[in-house]
Design an enzyme around this catalytic site. Structure first.
Site, PDB file in Angstrom:
ATOM      1  N   LYS A 131     -28.611  -1.197 -30.327  1.00 47.92           N
ATOM      2  CA  LYS A 131     -28.299  -0.059 -29.450  1.00 47.92           C
ATOM      3  C   LYS A 131     -29.350   1.026 -29.651  1.00 47.92           C
ATOM      4  O   LYS A 131     -29.711   1.333 -30.792  1.00 47.92           O
ATOM      5  CB  LYS A 131     -26.901   0.490 -29.753  1.00 47.92           C
ATOM      6  CG  LYS A 131     -26.554   1.734 -28.923  1.00 47.92           C
ATOM      7  CD  LYS A 131     -25.080   2.032 -28.907  1.00 47.92           C
ATOM      8  CE  LYS A 131     -24.559   2.794 -30.097  1.00 47.92           C
ATOM      9  NZ  LYS A 131     -25.188   4.126 -30.310  1.00 47.92           N
ATOM     10  N   GLU A 181     -30.712   5.002 -28.207  1.00 49.92           N
ATOM     11  CA  GLU A 181     -30.329   6.216 -27.488  1.00 49.92           C
ATOM     12  C   GLU A 181     -31.427   6.635 -26.516  1.00 49.92           C
ATOM     13  O   GLU A 181     -32.614   6.571 -26.853  1.00 49.92           O
ATOM     14  CB  GLU A 181     -30.087   7.361 -28.481  1.00 49.92           C
ATOM     15  CG  GLU A 181     -28.904   7.108 -29.395  1.00 49.92           C
ATOM     16  CD  GLU A 181     -28.605   8.281 -30.323  1.00 49.92           C
ATOM     17  OE1 GLU A 181     -29.238   9.350 -30.188  1.00 49.92           O
ATOM     18  OE2 GLU A 181     -27.723   8.113 -31.183  1.00 49.92           O
ATOM     19  N   ASP A 201     -27.031  -0.034 -34.401  1.00 47.05           N
ATOM     20  CA  ASP A 201     -27.815   1.112 -33.927  1.00 47.05           C
ATOM     21  C   ASP A 201     -29.221   1.062 -34.488  1.00 47.05           C
ATOM     22  O   ASP A 201     -29.402   0.893 -35.711  1.00 47.05           O
ATOM     23  CB  ASP A 201     -27.183   2.412 -34.458  1.00 47.05           C
ATOM     24  CG  ASP A 201     -26.353   3.109 -33.411  1.00 47.05           C
ATOM     25  OD1 ASP A 201     -26.496   2.809 -32.213  1.00 47.05           O
ATOM     26  OD2 ASP A 201     -25.538   3.964 -33.811  1.00 47.05           O
ATOM     27  N   ASP A 215     -25.217   4.341 -36.515  1.00 46.59           N
ATOM     28  CA  ASP A 215     -25.920   5.170 -37.510  1.00 46.59           C
ATOM     29  C   ASP A 215     -25.002   6.303 -37.991  1.00 46.59           C
ATOM     30  O   ASP A 215     -25.324   7.022 -38.946  1.00 46.59           O
ATOM     31  CB  ASP A 215     -27.283   5.677 -36.998  1.00 46.59           C
ATOM     32  CG  ASP A 215     -27.198   6.429 -35.684  1.00 46.59           C
ATOM     33  OD1 ASP A 215     -26.079   6.601 -35.158  1.00 46.59           O
ATOM     34  OD2 ASP A 215     -28.264   6.842 -35.171  1.00 46.59           O
ATOM     35  N   SER A 216     -23.821   6.420 -37.382  1.00 43.08           N
ATOM     36  CA  SER A 216     -22.774   7.311 -37.909  1.00 43.08           C
ATOM     37  C   SER A 216     -22.437   6.902 -39.347  1.00 43.08           C
ATOM     38  O   SER A 216     -21.885   7.710 -40.105  1.00 43.08           O
ATOM     39  CB  SER A 216     -21.520   7.235 -37.036  1.00 43.08           C
ATOM     40  OG  SER A 216     -21.109   5.889 -36.873  1.00 43.08           O
ATOM     41  N   GLU A 245     -21.496   8.916 -23.993  1.00 47.80           N
ATOM     42  CA  GLU A 245     -20.840   9.767 -24.995  1.00 47.80           C
ATOM     43  C   GLU A 245     -20.672  11.193 -24.479  1.00 47.80           C
ATOM     44  O   GLU A 245     -21.621  11.831 -24.008  1.00 47.80           O
ATOM     45  CB  GLU A 245     -21.671   9.765 -26.303  1.00 47.80           C
ATOM     46  CG  GLU A 245     -21.031  10.637 -27.379  1.00 47.80           C
ATOM     47  CD  GLU A 245     -21.521  10.336 -28.794  1.00 47.80           C
ATOM     48  OE1 GLU A 245     -22.253   9.346 -29.006  1.00 47.80           O
ATOM     49  OE2 GLU A 245     -21.145  11.111 -29.690  1.00 47.80           O
TER      50      GLU A 245
HETATM   51  O1  KIV Z   1     -23.249   5.821 -34.414  1.00 46.75           O
HETATM   52  C1  KIV Z   1     -22.197   5.567 -33.818  1.00 46.75           C
HETATM   53  O2  KIV Z   1     -21.141   5.344 -34.410  1.00 46.75           O
HETATM   54  C2  KIV Z   1     -22.240   5.552 -32.358  1.00 46.75           C
HETATM   55  C3  KIV Z   1     -20.929   5.577 -31.645  1.00 46.75           C
HETATM   56  C4  KIV Z   1     -20.358   6.937 -31.714  1.00 46.75           C
HETATM   57  C5  KIV Z   1     -21.037   5.094 -30.248  1.00 46.75           C
HETATM   58  O3  KIV Z   1     -23.273   5.562 -31.784  1.00 46.75           O
END
Ligand code: KIV
Length: 271
Positions: A120, A122, A90, A51-52, A189
């Protein structure tokens, strides 16, 4: 350096075996087809549609404003560029926190419409029922503990997590709970390297670190950070493998100059 053109597809069981065999896992992010194609040729094991993407591709301030439709767009684009690496996506903020039912529907969309092979999520204890249900339904889950960016307002910023004993103990417990719930791996992280080592040693499933030191079973970075394309954040854990932002700027300046000087296009570039 070798370019990996043809080799076996990376699967969830293979990622677990890599830990058993002591082979480090390499993961990077992608949000578009072109980047995914190049990454896939590099021998990367896992491509994460993080989600980055909302920050590096769409200019969001943080990951909280990223939603399902944006993530579906990124994962579909990346799917079209990946033949070999495991494709993980994510789950964005609010797509898995409201109810188990919602989480199943949204995770299912990533596999069904987006072509992802795992999701993924969190967090620790509060999301265990969600992880259990997804895994029961055949949706592989990667966990994410430590500095979980969807909780930055709670944490008050992007500082290191787990320096004090209470949070460190909570992280160790959360890691065990995620493994028990069926997660096949987890991102750690921005936590101290020794804590990441303890967590990695207590688990059968692999840990993939970002700012979590060298004892994790694998490493991940945001591709745009390691390529020198994203300038807003420069945490010390990012090794810059290229300065593509500078190269792009030089190329754009040269192009503007050539157009203004009527040096482009030349005879050879014309019909
Ligand atoms: O969103 C992302 O890119 C991430 C990584 C930093 C692991 O969760």
């Amino acid at each position: 350096m070798s370019i990996q053109k043809e080799s076996k597809r990376v699967t969830v069981p293979l990622i677990i075996r890599m830990k058993e065999q002591g082979e480090p896992i390499a993961m990077l992010t992608a949000y578009d087809t072109l980047m995914a194609e190049i990454l896939d040729q590099s021998g990367i094991d896992i491509i994460l549609v993080g989600d980055s993407g909302g920050m590096v591709m769409a200019g969001h301030e943080n990951t909280l404003s990223v939603g399902m439709s944006e993530m579906l767009h990124y994962v579909k684009s990346v799917r079209r560029g990946v033949n070999r690496a495991l494709l993980v996506v994510d789950m964005p903020f609010l797509s898995y926190q409201i109810s188990v039912e919602d989480a199943v529907r949204n995770a299912g969309r990533f596999l069904q419409e987006g072509g992802a092979e795992a999701v993924k999520l969190e967090g620790g204890k509060p999301i265990i029922p969600v992880v259990e249900r997804l895994v029961q339904l055949g949706i592989p889950v990667m966990g994410h503990l430590g500095l979980t960016p969807q909780s930055i307002h709670q944490f008050g910023g992007y500082g290191v997590r787990g320096r004090d004993a209470e949070i460190a103990a909570q992280l160790k417990e959360d890691a065990l709970l995620l493994e028990k719930a069926g997660a096949f791996s987890m991102v750690l992280e921005k936590i101290p390297a020794d804590l990441a080592r303890e967590i990695s040693e207590q688990l059968r499933i692999p840990t993939i670190g970002i700012g979590a030191g060298k004892y994790c079973d694998g490493q991940v970075l945001v591709s745009h950070d390691m390529l020198g394309l994203y300038e807003k954040f420069k945490p010390k854990f990012v090794r810059r493998y290229a300065e593509l932002g500078k190269l792009m700027l030089e190329a754009f300046i040269q192009y503007v100059h050539d157009v203004k000087q009527k040096d482009f296009p030349s005879e050879n570039e014309s019909y």
